[in-house]
Write an enzyme that holds these catalytic residues in place. Structure first.
Site, PDB file in Angstrom:
ATOM      1  N   LYS A  86       0.556  -1.171  -0.605  1.00 29.33           N
ATOM      2  CA  LYS A  86       0.101   0.295  -0.021  1.00 29.33           C
ATOM      3  C   LYS A  86       0.650   1.339  -0.047  1.00 29.33           C
ATOM      4  O   LYS A  86       1.651   1.322   0.972  1.00 29.33           O
ATOM      5  CB  LYS A  86      -0.866   0.078   0.656  1.00 29.33           C
ATOM      6  CG  LYS A  86      -2.372  -1.111   1.616  1.00 29.33           C
ATOM      7  CD  LYS A  86      -2.759  -1.168   2.693  1.00 29.33           C
ATOM      8  CE  LYS A  86      -3.661   0.175   2.757  1.00 29.33           C
ATOM      9  NZ  LYS A  86      -4.052  -0.536   4.057  1.00 29.33           N
TER      10      LYS A  86
HETATM   11  C1  E4P Z   1      -8.126   1.053   3.971  1.00 33.24           C
HETATM   12  O1  E4P Z   1      -6.662   0.499   3.247  1.00 33.24           O
HETATM   13  C2  E4P Z   1      -7.846   2.099   5.041  1.00 33.24           C
HETATM   14  O2  E4P Z   1      -6.193   2.007   5.406  1.00 33.24           O
HETATM   15  C3  E4P Z   1      -8.790   2.059   6.249  1.00 33.24           C
HETATM   16  O3  E4P Z   1      -9.974   0.934   5.933  1.00 33.24           O
HETATM   17  C4  E4P Z   1      -8.949   3.058   6.875  1.00 33.24           C
HETATM   18  O4  E4P Z   1     -10.215   3.075   7.809  1.00 33.24           O
HETATM   19  P1  E4P Z   1     -10.675   3.539   9.341  1.00 33.24           P
HETATM   20  O5  E4P Z   1     -11.056   5.628   8.094  1.00 33.24           O
HETATM   21  O6  E4P Z   1     -11.257   3.243   9.268  1.00 33.24           O
HETATM   22  O7  E4P Z   1      -9.179   3.891   9.915  1.00 33.24           O
END
Ligand code: E4P
Length: 227
Positions: A86
């Site tokens: 990522k």
């Molecule tokens: C995924 O890529 C994200 O890091 C994650 O879903 C963020 O989620 P949140 O907004 O609940 O922290």
């Protein structure tokens, strides 16, 4: 729409895997901070459980493109095939994506996406997934579902191979809306997974069927008791 688990607690991951069709696991630095310790101990444990064919998404946290590239190689070297790195969809991240796509087979998930243009650029850079943060966009006063749908339309209109992996959900309805739009994937926390099928009317219907069967067959009897 593929479903992934957005969490790093191994017991929760095991539980969701037992009951739901799951394509893999996504993590981010915040999720890993809830476990603590060496992040690779946590990630190896997850990889060992989900197997080498499942997707595991792990975020790079370096600040420059060159360091993100080195970090991406390090992550994939330790966690193996089907590990998606990522990379935040910001300027240094786009540069890193381009380098990785030109020089390696490393799979990329563009993350921290709040706008359709970030997703478009990530797709042009060669990322495999773009992760719009549905709930966080809602919290900014915009429509997170709509942003994710717009990104999906942009990918289709431009014949791009990148897929949406929608992220940051606060309820099951948001997941359903994106399922209807046919986005490629959604990554969902364990509590939202359970909410996807939570419905007392359905539970009552199943309980009533069992009660009707037991009314003539006997308590705790099933078709196994007859031939
Ligand atoms: C995924 O890529 C994200 O890091 C994650 O879903 C963020 O989620 P949140 O907004 O609940 O922290």
């Amino acid at each position: 729409m593929k479903l992934l688990i957005d969490d790093a607690h191994i017991d929760d991951i095991k539980f969701i895997y037992e009951y739901f069709p799951v394509t893999g696991v996504t993590t981010n630095p915040t999720i890993l901070s809830k476990i603590g310790g060496n992040p690779f101990d946590t990630l190896r444990r997850i990889r060992e459980f989900i197997g080498e064919d499942a997707e595991l998404h792990v975020q790079a946290v370096s600040k420059t493109a060159e360091d993100i590239v080195r970090e991406a190689h390090h992550i994939v070297k330790i966690l193996g095939a089907n590990t998606y790195v990522k990379i935040p969809a910001v300027r240094e991240g786009f540069k890193a994506m381009k380098i990785l796509v030109d020089t390696s087979e490393i799979l990329i998930t563009a993350t921290a996406i709040y706008t359709p243009m970030q997703a478009f650029i990530a797709g042009q850079c060669g990322a495999s997934y773009a992760a719009p943060y549905v709930n966080r966009i809602d919290n900014m006063g915009f429509d997170g579902i709509r942003v994710a749908q717009e990104i999906q339309k942009i990918f289709i209109a431009n014949c791009m191979e990148i897929e949406v992996i929608a992220a940051s959900f606060k309820n099951s309805q948001q997941v359903l809306e994106l399922c209807k739009s046919g986005v490629g994937a959604a990554t969902v926390a364990p509590n939202i997974f359970n909410a996807l099928i939570a419905n007392s009317a359905i539970d009552d219907a199943v309980d009533n069927f069992i009660a009707d069967f037991e009314s003539f067959a006997g308590v705790n009897k099933s078709m196994l008791d007859f031939s």
